[in-house]
Design a protein around this motif. Structure first.
Motif, PDB file in Angstrom:
ATOM      1  N   PHE A  48       0.708  -1.180  -0.022  1.00 13.89           N
ATOM      2  CA  PHE A  48      -0.061  -0.087  -0.049  1.00 13.89           C
ATOM      3  C   PHE A  48       0.693   1.144  -0.157  1.00 13.89           C
ATOM      4  O   PHE A  48       1.873   1.307   0.588  1.00 13.89           O
ATOM      5  N   LYS A  49       0.410   2.318  -0.606  1.00 17.06           N
ATOM      6  CA  LYS A  49       1.148   3.656  -0.666  1.00 17.06           C
ATOM      7  C   LYS A  49       0.406   4.444   0.614  1.00 17.06           C
ATOM      8  O   LYS A  49      -0.701   4.277   0.778  1.00 17.06           O
ATOM      9  N   THR A  50       1.409   5.282   1.409  1.00 17.88           N
ATOM     10  CA  THR A  50       0.801   5.764   2.508  1.00 17.88           C
ATOM     11  C   THR A  50       1.771   7.187   2.883  1.00 17.88           C
ATOM     12  O   THR A  50       2.872   7.085   2.163  1.00 17.88           O
ATOM     13  N   PHE A  51       1.402   7.922   3.728  1.00 17.53           N
ATOM     14  CA  PHE A  51       2.103   9.015   3.925  1.00 17.53           C
ATOM     15  C   PHE A  51       1.530   9.566   5.299  1.00 17.53           C
ATOM     16  O   PHE A  51       0.449   9.052   5.554  1.00 17.53           O
ATOM     17  N   ASP A  52       2.288  10.018   6.131  1.00 17.29           N
ATOM     18  CA  ASP A  52       1.879  10.615   7.251  1.00 17.29           C
ATOM     19  C   ASP A  52       2.197  12.321   7.461  1.00 17.29           C
ATOM     20  O   ASP A  52       2.947  12.713   6.843  1.00 17.29           O
ATOM     21  N   TYR A  53       1.127  12.873   8.242  1.00 17.61           N
ATOM     22  CA  TYR A  53       1.357  14.318   8.847  1.00 17.61           C
ATOM     23  C   TYR A  53       1.169  14.385  10.047  1.00 17.61           C
ATOM     24  O   TYR A  53       0.480  13.387  10.755  1.00 17.61           O
ATOM     25  N   VAL A  54       1.504  15.461  10.681  1.00 16.64           N
ATOM     26  CA  VAL A  54       1.222  15.933  12.163  1.00 16.64           C
ATOM     27  C   VAL A  54       0.227  16.820  12.048  1.00 16.64           C
ATOM     28  O   VAL A  54       0.682  17.920  11.563  1.00 16.64           O
ATOM     29  N   ASP A  55      -1.003  16.756  12.712  1.00 18.39           N
ATOM     30  CA  ASP A  55      -1.998  17.424  12.990  1.00 18.39           C
ATOM     31  C   ASP A  55      -1.362  18.693  13.825  1.00 18.39           C
ATOM     32  O   ASP A  55      -1.060  18.631  14.878  1.00 18.39           O
ATOM     33  N   GLU A  56      -1.456  19.785  13.217  1.00 23.59           N
ATOM     34  CA  GLU A  56      -0.801  21.159  13.744  1.00 23.59           C
ATOM     35  C   GLU A  56      -1.788  21.288  15.173  1.00 23.59           C
ATOM     36  O   GLU A  56      -0.885  21.784  16.096  1.00 23.59           O
ATOM     37  N   GLU A  57      -2.786  21.178  15.170  1.00 22.05           N
ATOM     38  CA  GLU A  57      -3.609  21.421  16.501  1.00 22.05           C
ATOM     39  C   GLU A  57      -3.452  20.286  17.658  1.00 22.05           C
ATOM     40  O   GLU A  57      -3.049  20.695  18.515  1.00 22.05           O
ATOM     41  N   THR A  58      -3.629  19.125  16.967  1.00 24.67           N
ATOM     42  CA  THR A  58      -3.498  18.002  18.288  1.00 24.67           C
ATOM     43  C   THR A  58      -2.102  17.558  18.454  1.00 24.67           C
ATOM     44  O   THR A  58      -1.898  16.743  19.351  1.00 24.67           O
ATOM     45  N   LYS A  59      -1.245  17.693  17.231  1.00 23.61           N
ATOM     46  CA  LYS A  59       0.254  17.106  17.372  1.00 23.61           C
ATOM     47  C   LYS A  59       0.084  15.597  17.085  1.00 23.61           C
ATOM     48  O   LYS A  59       1.100  15.184  17.223  1.00 23.61           O
ATOM     49  N   ASP A  60      -1.039  15.005  16.901  1.00 20.83           N
ATOM     50  CA  ASP A  60      -1.006  13.696  16.595  1.00 20.83           C
ATOM     51  C   ASP A  60      -0.569  13.428  15.003  1.00 20.83           C
ATOM     52  O   ASP A  60      -0.768  14.029  14.244  1.00 20.83           O
ATOM     53  N   THR A  61      -0.039  12.233  14.850  1.00 21.90           N
ATOM     54  CA  THR A  61       0.429  11.713  13.638  1.00 21.90           C
ATOM     55  C   THR A  61      -0.810  11.101  12.986  1.00 21.90           C
ATOM     56  O   THR A  61      -1.426  10.178  13.513  1.00 21.90           O
ATOM     57  N   ILE A  62      -1.130  11.705  11.654  1.00 21.48           N
ATOM     58  CA  ILE A  62      -2.164  10.991  10.930  1.00 21.48           C
ATOM     59  C   ILE A  62      -1.433  10.295   9.834  1.00 21.48           C
ATOM     60  O   ILE A  62      -0.748  10.778   8.982  1.00 21.48           O
ATOM     61  N   LEU A  63      -1.979   9.014   9.782  1.00 25.30           N
ATOM     62  CA  LEU A  63      -1.649   8.192   8.311  1.00 25.30           C
ATOM     63  C   LEU A  63      -2.495   8.156   7.378  1.00 25.30           C
ATOM     64  O   LEU A  63      -3.702   7.975   7.626  1.00 25.30           O
ATOM     65  N   MET A  64      -2.088   8.401   6.362  1.00 24.84           N
ATOM     66  CA  MET A  64      -2.877   8.727   5.082  1.00 24.84           C
ATOM     67  C   MET A  64      -2.742   7.335   4.321  1.00 24.84           C
ATOM     68  O   MET A  64      -1.514   6.835   3.970  1.00 24.84           O
ATOM     69  N   GLN A  65      -3.697   6.786   3.734  1.00 21.49           N
ATOM     70  CA  GLN A  65      -3.596   5.510   2.728  1.00 21.49           C
ATOM     71  C   GLN A  65      -4.330   5.750   1.541  1.00 21.49           C
ATOM     72  O   GLN A  65      -5.172   6.415   1.619  1.00 21.49           O
TER      73      GLN A  65
END
Length: 183
Positions: A69-86
């Motif tokens: 699978f192709k993925t990327f992640d980013y850090v939510d600026e407000e929560t500082k949580d890492t969000i994994l996109m698929q």
């Protein structure tokens, strides 16, 4: 755990900040409590693995990558949580060129079509399917949870309605946050 807490707090804030007068209505309190409990249960069950352990974003990403699978992640600026996109594949089921089937053939194709979509969901290849509510050329969608466009195209074209020419497929890559429920 930070993500679960953030989502729970966000639900509480949304429910408490409606901008309405501050009168007590027991019906609304009960509905809000039920909604919070439902959200909490949903978040907790989403976070639990079969073994009862919570997977990290890194673990989920490694598993997806190993499966192609192709993925990327980013850090939510407000929560500082890492969000994994698929990457998923959205198949648009469009009106096909062969629409001359009689009523009985159409009914049989519809049964086979629904069975095919049910099997795709059961096998984990499709996450959601459904028709559109208008009578346009795009009849419905299926979101395929597979690693490649080729695989999504193959599964979509195996649909009996597509094979019969009653529907045709148009597929596009589509990115979504892994594990986020529909609302």
């Amino acid at each position: 755990m930070k993500k679960i807490t953030t989502l729970f707090i966000a639900a509480l804030v949304v429910l408490s900040c409606k901008g309405e007068p501050k009168e007590t209505n027991l019906d609304n309190i009960d509905e809000g409590t039920e909604l919070i409990e439902t959200l909490k249960d949903s978040i907790v069950s989403e976070a639990k693995e079969v073994k009862g352990q919570i997977k990290t974003v890194k673990q989920i990403k490694e598993e997806l990558t190993a499966k192609g699978f192709k993925t990327f992640d980013y850090v939510d600026e407000e929560t500082k949580d890492t969000i994994l996109m698929q990457q998923y594949f959205m198949a648009f089921l469009k009106t096909g060129p062969i629409r001359g089937q009689n009523e009985e053939e159409t009914a049989d194709l519809q049964k086979e079509h629904l069975a095919h979509l049910g099997k795709m969901y059961e096998l984990g290849y499709a996450d959601i399917s459904g028709p559109f509510g208008d009578d346009g050329d795009i009849r419905g969608i299926t979101i395929y949870n597979v690693p490649t466009l080729k695989m999504a195209d193959s599964l979509a074209n195996a649909d009996p309605m597509v094979k019969a020419g009653r529907l045709e497929i148009e597929i596009h890559p589509w990115w979504a946050a892994k594990g986020f429920p529909l609302r």
